[in-house]
Design a protein around this motif. Structure first.
Motif, PDB file in Angstrom:
ATOM      1  N   ALA A   1      45.672  52.393  36.984  1.00 33.33           N
ATOM      2  CA  ALA A   1      45.485  51.021  36.503  1.00 33.33           C
ATOM      3  C   ALA A   1      45.141  50.083  37.654  1.00 33.33           C
ATOM      4  O   ALA A   1      44.427  49.093  37.462  1.00 33.33           O
ATOM      5  N   ASP A   2      45.629  50.387  38.862  1.00 30.44           N
ATOM      6  CA  ASP A   2      45.283  49.591  40.036  1.00 30.44           C
ATOM      7  C   ASP A   2      43.785  49.688  40.323  1.00 30.44           C
ATOM      8  O   ASP A   2      43.142  48.693  40.677  1.00 30.44           O
ATOM      9  N   VAL A   3      43.259  50.899  40.187  1.00 27.17           N
ATOM     10  CA  VAL A   3      41.822  51.104  40.394  1.00 27.17           C
ATOM     11  C   VAL A   3      41.023  50.333  39.358  1.00 27.17           C
ATOM     12  O   VAL A   3      40.040  49.652  39.682  1.00 27.17           O
ATOM     13  N   MET A   4      41.458  50.399  38.106  1.00 30.74           N
ATOM     14  CA  MET A   4      40.756  49.677  37.042  1.00 30.74           C
ATOM     15  C   MET A   4      40.812  48.165  37.294  1.00 30.74           C
ATOM     16  O   MET A   4      39.833  47.448  37.058  1.00 30.74           O
ATOM     17  N   ALA A   5      41.964  47.681  37.783  1.00 28.04           N
ATOM     18  CA  ALA A   5      42.079  46.253  38.104  1.00 28.04           C
ATOM     19  C   ALA A   5      41.133  45.883  39.240  1.00 28.04           C
ATOM     20  O   ALA A   5      40.495  44.821  39.214  1.00 28.04           O
ATOM     21  N   ARG A   6      41.047  46.745  40.241  1.00 24.65           N
ATOM     22  CA  ARG A   6      40.138  46.467  41.365  1.00 24.65           C
ATOM     23  C   ARG A   6      38.686  46.418  40.921  1.00 24.65           C
ATOM     24  O   ARG A   6      37.870  45.680  41.478  1.00 24.65           O
ATOM     25  N   LEU A   7      38.351  47.191  39.911  1.00 25.63           N
ATOM     26  CA  LEU A   7      36.988  47.208  39.398  1.00 25.63           C
ATOM     27  C   LEU A   7      36.729  46.099  38.384  1.00 25.63           C
ATOM     28  O   LEU A   7      35.625  45.980  37.853  1.00 25.63           O
ATOM     29  N   GLY A   8      37.767  45.295  38.102  1.00 25.71           N
ATOM     30  CA  GLY A   8      37.619  44.205  37.140  1.00 25.71           C
ATOM     31  C   GLY A   8      37.650  44.661  35.702  1.00 25.71           C
ATOM     32  O   GLY A   8      37.165  43.966  34.809  1.00 25.71           O
ATOM     33  N   LEU A   9      38.257  45.837  35.456  1.00 27.92           N
ATOM     34  CA  LEU A   9      38.249  46.430  34.121  1.00 27.92           C
ATOM     35  C   LEU A   9      39.614  46.402  33.439  1.00 27.92           C
ATOM     36  O   LEU A   9      39.781  47.002  32.385  1.00 27.92           O
ATOM     37  N   TYR A  10      40.591  45.720  34.060  1.00 28.55           N
ATOM     38  CA  TYR A  10      41.935  45.671  33.493  1.00 28.55           C
ATOM     39  C   TYR A  10      42.263  44.228  33.149  1.00 28.55           C
ATOM     40  O   TYR A  10      42.559  43.407  34.022  1.00 28.55           O
ATOM     41  N   LYS A  11      42.202  43.897  31.883  1.00 30.81           N
ATOM     42  CA  LYS A  11      42.321  42.512  31.431  1.00 30.81           C
ATOM     43  C   LYS A  11      43.674  41.887  31.740  1.00 30.81           C
ATOM     44  O   LYS A  11      43.770  40.674  31.923  1.00 30.81           O
ATOM     45  N   ALA A  12      44.721  42.698  31.788  1.00 28.85           N
ATOM     46  CA  ALA A  12      46.059  42.148  32.005  1.00 28.85           C
ATOM     47  C   ALA A  12      46.297  41.728  33.450  1.00 28.85           C
ATOM     48  O   ALA A  12      47.264  41.020  33.741  1.00 28.85           O
ATOM     49  N   ALA A  13      45.428  42.126  34.361  1.00 25.85           N
ATOM     50  CA  ALA A  13      45.620  41.808  35.771  1.00 25.85           C
ATOM     51  C   ALA A  13      45.467  40.310  36.013  1.00 25.85           C
ATOM     52  O   ALA A  13      44.672  39.643  35.347  1.00 25.85           O
ATOM     53  N   PRO A  14      46.209  39.773  36.969  1.00 29.79           N
ATOM     54  CA  PRO A  14      46.093  38.336  37.266  1.00 29.79           C
ATOM     55  C   PRO A  14      44.741  38.013  37.903  1.00 29.79           C
ATOM     56  O   PRO A  14      44.039  38.893  38.406  1.00 29.79           O
ATOM     57  N   ARG A  15      44.392  36.730  37.873  1.00 24.38           N
ATOM     58  CA  ARG A  15      43.125  36.290  38.458  1.00 24.38           C
ATOM     59  C   ARG A  15      43.142  36.426  39.977  1.00 24.38           C
ATOM     60  O   ARG A  15      44.196  36.394  40.613  1.00 24.38           O
ATOM     61  N   LEU A  16      41.943  36.556  40.535  1.00 18.34           N
ATOM     62  CA  LEU A  16      41.812  36.636  41.988  1.00 18.34           C
ATOM     63  C   LEU A  16      42.115  35.282  42.628  1.00 18.34           C
ATOM     64  O   LEU A  16      41.808  34.242  42.047  1.00 18.34           O
ATOM     65  N   PRO A  17      42.681  35.288  43.825  1.00 20.51           N
ATOM     66  CA  PRO A  17      43.194  36.441  44.564  1.00 20.51           C
ATOM     67  C   PRO A  17      44.507  36.919  43.932  1.00 20.51           C
ATOM     68  O   PRO A  17      45.361  36.101  43.583  1.00 20.51           O
ATOM     69  N   ALA A  18      44.649  38.217  43.762  1.00 21.47           N
ATOM     70  CA  ALA A  18      45.779  38.771  43.009  1.00 21.47           C
ATOM     71  C   ALA A  18      46.577  39.750  43.861  1.00 21.47           C
ATOM     72  O   ALA A  18      46.023  40.465  44.703  1.00 21.47           O
ATOM     73  N   ILE A  19      47.864  39.787  43.617  1.00 22.02           N
ATOM     74  CA  ILE A  19      48.735  40.797  44.226  1.00 22.02           C
ATOM     75  C   ILE A  19      49.055  41.808  43.131  1.00 22.02           C
ATOM     76  O   ILE A  19      49.784  41.502  42.185  1.00 22.02           O
ATOM     77  N   LEU A  20      48.484  42.986  43.224  1.00 30.29           N
ATOM     78  CA  LEU A  20      48.705  44.033  42.237  1.00 30.29           C
ATOM     79  C   LEU A  20      50.029  44.740  42.517  1.00 30.29           C
ATOM     80  O   LEU A  20      50.790  44.344  43.376  1.00 30.29           O
TER      81      LEU A  20
END
Length: 339
Positions: free
Chosen positions: A43-62
């Motif tokens: 899920a971290d990889v998906m967030a880095r690729l911008g493909l994980y909707k639940a991730a916080p907006r940039l700049p983000a701490i995953l």
């Protein structure tokens, strides 16, 4: 405190920066953990690729899982104390020297657990236990197919299924991983780059159907999964890692279309089912269930029944390298990042 920020979507080498962040303070139902290490998840990889909707907006701490010692305790916390070494799930924020976690998903662990083992239990093994025991309720002699069986969750699912005395098929993408699956107890390892898993499973089962399929890949594989089910069988979809192979909106739509179209009547007539699992959502709405799962996987690991495999240990300065390794699909087991 220092934190690793996701500052740009895309290539791992350009995605992260280590910078300063405000040290958080716990609410009454939280603890603050001085982070020894944190884990990587797909899920971290998906967030880095911008493909994980639940991730916080940039700049983000995953970050979803951490191990460390209790630094501060909220007023409602009574099951851990200052200085305890714990493993915890985080609602992002794990890529930092200090991280907050809710009381239900913080559990004391023995000092004998390595950092990698600890973070594997928080996410991968808790996910696998919830899927295999709570959702699938696997039974002795059930036949199960586990995709990405050499990954972190896959490794855990294999061990869970074998604990239930199931017959296990596992897919992977290299002969090196085939050997790894055999060492983890998989009776029928399948290199999907060489063999069509649907044909292999069908030949072994001799037209009998599978009881459960665990699929974090998504797309076209799900159609095949469904065809392999027997009466009472279910597909458990808990990821769409195939999405990271495409960069365009049309490619993403193609992946969604490859899942296929299904109707409740179809499930009813075939006595088959499909279930989607989002562990972050489960943890948010049913923290007590996840708490029990975490307690059980810790117990099973303390008694040497479960044996997490650590696929790589990196320093925080190597975060981009670790991300790229996980994304390459060459990793096996859990990836851990140390401060």
């Amino acid at each position: 405190m220092k934190a690793a920020y996701l500052v740009k979507y895309g290539n791992a080498e350009k995605a992260f920066q280590i910078g300063e962040a405000n040290k958080p303070h716990p609410k009454p139902n939280q603890v603050l953990i001085k982070v020894e290490a944190f884990g990587l998840n797909f899920a971290d990889v998906m967030a880095r690729l911008g493909l994980y909707k639940a991730a916080p907006r940039l700049p983000a701490i995953l970050g979803y899982d951490v191990v460390g010692k209790i630094e501060e305790i909220g007023a409602m916390v009574d099951h851990v104390k200052l200085g305890d070494r714990v493993v915890a799930l985080t609602k992002f924020g794990g890529y930092a020297e200090f991280a907050l976690a809710d009381i239900d998903v913080v559990h004391k662990i023995p000092d004998s657990f390595s950092a990698g083992v600890a973070v594997a239990l928080a996410t991968q093994y808790s996910t696998a236990y919830f899927l295999s025991h709570n959702m699938a309720n696997l039974q002795e002699q059930d036949s199960v197919l586990i995709h990405a069986a050499a990954g972190g969750v896959g490794t855990a699912l294999v061990q869970m299924a074998l604990l239930k005395k199931c017959v296990v098929f596992g897919t992977c993408g290299s002969q090196e991983k085939v050997a790894y699956l055999k060492s983890n107890g998989v009776q029928y390892p399948i290199n999907y780059r060489i063999n069509d898993f649907e044909k292999v499973v069908g030949n072994v089962m001799e037209n009998n159907g599978l009881d459960a399929v665990f699929d974090p890949v998504g797309g076209l594989s799900v159609k095949k999964d469904y065809r392999l089910l027997g009466a009472g069988g279910r597909v458990f979809s808990f990821g769409v890692s195939s999405m990271n192979k495409t960069k365009t909106i049309f490619g993403k739509l193609r992946v969604f279309w490859q899942f296929g179209l299904y109707h409740p009547i179809q499930f009813l007539s075939g006595s088959k089912g499909m279930i989607g699992i989002n562990m972050l959502k489960v943890a948010e709405e049913n923290p007590n269930k996840i708490a029990k799962v975490m307690q059980e996987v810790i117990r099973l690991t303390e008694t040497n029944i479960l044996k997490p495999h650590i696929g790589g240990e990196y320093q925080v300065e190597q975060l981009a390298e670790a991300h790229a390794f996980l994304e390459s699909r060459k990793s096996m087991g859990k990836i851990v990042i140390k401060w």
